[in-house]
Design an enzyme around this catalytic site. Structure first.
Site, PDB file in Angstrom:
ATOM      1  N   TYR A  51       0.852  -1.192   0.000  1.00 19.93           N
ATOM      2  CA  TYR A  51       0.000   0.000   0.000  1.00 19.93           C
ATOM      3  C   TYR A  51       0.885   1.237   0.000  1.00 19.93           C
ATOM      4  CZ  TYR A  51      -4.985  -0.575   0.028  1.00 19.93           C
ATOM      5  OH  TYR A  51      -6.275  -0.766  -0.372  1.00 19.93           O
ATOM      6  N   GLU A  53      -0.491   4.781  -0.563  1.00 25.68           N
ATOM      7  CA  GLU A  53      -1.292   5.989  -0.827  1.00 25.68           C
ATOM      8  C   GLU A  53      -0.433   7.233  -0.657  1.00 25.68           C
ATOM      9  OE1 GLU A  53      -4.767   5.809   1.652  1.00 25.68           O
ATOM     10  OE2 GLU A  53      -5.549   4.080   0.579  1.00 25.68           O
ATOM     11  N   ASP A 197      -6.048  13.130 -25.683  1.00 29.00           N
ATOM     12  CA  ASP A 197      -6.069  11.734 -25.234  1.00 29.00           C
ATOM     13  C   ASP A 197      -5.324  10.923 -26.287  1.00 29.00           C
ATOM     14  OD1 ASP A 197      -6.640   9.084 -24.764  1.00 29.00           O
ATOM     15  OD2 ASP A 197      -8.743   9.406 -24.268  1.00 29.00           O
ATOM     16  N   THR A 223      -3.274   5.635 -22.103  1.00 29.59           N
ATOM     17  CA  THR A 223      -3.080   4.332 -21.484  1.00 29.59           C
ATOM     18  C   THR A 223      -1.623   3.965 -21.727  1.00 29.59           C
ATOM     19  OG1 THR A 223      -3.849   3.324 -23.521  1.00 29.59           O
ATOM     20  CG2 THR A 223      -5.442   3.475 -21.739  1.00 29.59           C
ATOM     21  N   LYS A 226      -1.210   0.179 -24.988  1.00 31.02           N
ATOM     22  CA  LYS A 226      -1.539   0.041 -26.416  1.00 31.02           C
ATOM     23  C   LYS A 226      -0.230   0.141 -27.206  1.00 31.02           C
ATOM     24  CE  LYS A 226      -6.325   1.591 -25.931  1.00 31.02           C
ATOM     25  NZ  LYS A 226      -6.535   2.397 -24.720  1.00 31.02           N
ATOM     26  N   ARG A 232      -1.125  -2.835 -18.461  1.00 31.61           N
ATOM     27  CA  ARG A 232      -2.446  -2.206 -18.562  1.00 31.61           C
ATOM     28  C   ARG A 232      -2.541  -1.103 -17.522  1.00 31.61           C
ATOM     29  NH1 ARG A 232      -6.622  -3.579 -21.434  1.00 31.61           N
ATOM     30  NH2 ARG A 232      -5.235  -5.082 -22.406  1.00 31.61           N
TER      31      ARG A 232
END
Ligand code: DSN
Length: 421
Positions: A51, A53, A197, A223, A226, A232
């Site tokens: 974790y 954060e 984008d 992303t 691609k 991903r």
């Protein structure tokens, strides 16, 4: 993999089968690619347990020293590749990247001008069932009927009329170069933010085969899986003046603990993206798409906009007596995997589920080392299958050709992957 095989043979078996499926089929889905074994190793690492954060050096949890190292590497590499002032590598996907940008500078009800989904836009650019369409007042631009190219005069005219707070430049199924300077000019004229984008074309931008939006856009989202060929995930690049707003909207605004294993894998992919092998692969991806599109034109197919400048193109099947869905399903039986797609100005009654087009992309086959001769052979296979849908001998001949191509181009023998090992 030995442990997985023993502990959970059902999942292990499905993973084996998926790997075999990828090896033994031709993947022409324009948004897919094959990330390297090194990227996959980072994704499957102990960093998934942590974790973290917050951001490097400012975490809520103890024990974040090593995850800080990988996040810093990912951020610095992303900034270097794209020449960006600031990078946030925590968005879990492209949708979250777009959401974080919208939430950081827009209020509910603000106006967005984005590309029409049926002309090649994306769900997050204002589709009515997406957060963007639900929360904002959307208008759309599209392509010219006669050319298939974005109608920048129309973008300009709509912007003057609707005074959007944000213009989105970007697409999921647009085969031509995006004119970012023109979008900037229009945005400036109406006082709008410009978000580019580049999810589909990020690898091409990194490889220098598509102009970069970074000097023009306030925000660039993408992303990472691609054309960029990473794990991903998503990412936001922006000017320094927006850094704080963006960071606090990603966390704690819309996400909790970042996926540190994915961020580690993004760092690895970004290192690969700086290699000459990667750049060469991006050039070849475009050359392959052009060669394939030309081959279809020669064979009497109607290609939206007549060809392509990037990694994908759209075939309009209206003169072929087969729908996009039928073509997708038929081709899957011959081990060629692609997706049905809307085409601009499709027939009345056509829908996203029942469109009259298919989208073809070359990132994966190029990552497997295929060049023009191989992709022209794939075009031949597709043409044969679509022309003789009920002929079993044709289907078997196509399947045989696919088997040969796949055997000659194994998934993980690509040059960049070899180098990364
Ligand atoms: N679903 C992706 C595509 O196939 O283009 C975009 O997010």
């Amino acid at each position: 993999m030995i442990r997985l095989e023993n502990d959970d043979p059902e999942v292990w078996q499905a993973i084996q089968k998926e790997t075999e499926r990828q090896q033994n089929t031709i993947d022409l889905i324009a948004s897919e690619n094959i990330c390297s074994p090194a990227v996959q190793e980072a994704q499957g690492s102990s960093m998934t347990n942590k974790y973290a954060e917050g951001y490097a050096g400012r975490r809520w949890y103890a024990g974040c020293g090593y995850v800080d190292t990988v996040e810093n590497l990912a951020v610095e590499r992303a900034k270097k590749i794209f020449g960006a002032e600031h990078a946030n590598v925590q968005p879990n996907a492209g949708s979250q990247a777009n959401m974080a940008v919208c939430f950081s500078v827009l209020k509910p009800g603000d106006r967005i001008l984005g590309m029409d989904l049926s002309h090649g836009g994306h769900l997050t650019h204002g589709f009515k069932k997406n957060f963007s369409g639900m929360m904002y007042d959307i208008t759309h631009y599209g392509v010219k009927k006669e050319t298939g190219y974005i109608d920048y005069d129309e973008v300009h005219a709509i912007a003057l009329k609707t005074k959007p707070h944000m213009i989105i430049a970007g697409a999921s199924a647009y085969p031509r170069i995006l004119d970012f300077p023109r979008f900037r000019k229009i945005a400036d004229e109406v006082g709008a933010y410009l978000m580019a984008d580049i999810a589909h074309i990020a690898g091409l931008v990194a490889g220098g085969v598509h102009p970069s939006p970074v000097p023009y856009a306030d925000f660039v989202t993408t992303t990472t899986h691609k054309t960029l060929r990473g794990p991903r995930g998503g990412m936001i690049l922006c000017k320094q003046k927006y850094a704080k707003q963006i960071d606090s909207m990603v966390f704690p605004g819309i996400q909790g603990g970042p996926f540190m294993h994915i961020i580690a894998a993004k760092a690895v992919a970004f290192k690969e993206a700086m290699t000459e092998e990667f750049k060469q692969c991006q050039r070849q991806t475009v050359q392959n798409a052009k060669a394939m599109a030309q081959e279809f034109v020669k064979r009497g197919y109607s290609i939206v906009s007549g060809g392509t400048d990037n990694h994908l193109f759209l075939i309009d099947l209206r003169n072929k007596n087969i729908t996009g869905k039928e073509a997708q399903m038929l081709l899957e039986t011959t081990d060629i995997i692609l997706n049905r797609n809307t085409i601009p100005f499709d027939e009345k009654g056509a829908s996203a589920n029942e469109p009259n087009g298919i989208r073809i992309g070359t990132p994966t086959v190029t990552s497997r080392g295929m060049k023009e001769a191989a992709v022209i052979r794939i075009a031949d296979c597709i043409d044969k299958a679509l022309s003789q849908p009920n002929d079993s001998q044709t289907k078997e001949a196509v399947r045989k050709a696919v088997r040969e191509l796949c055997a000659a181009h194994p998934l993980y023998e690509i040059e960049a992957c070899q180098k990364a090992k």
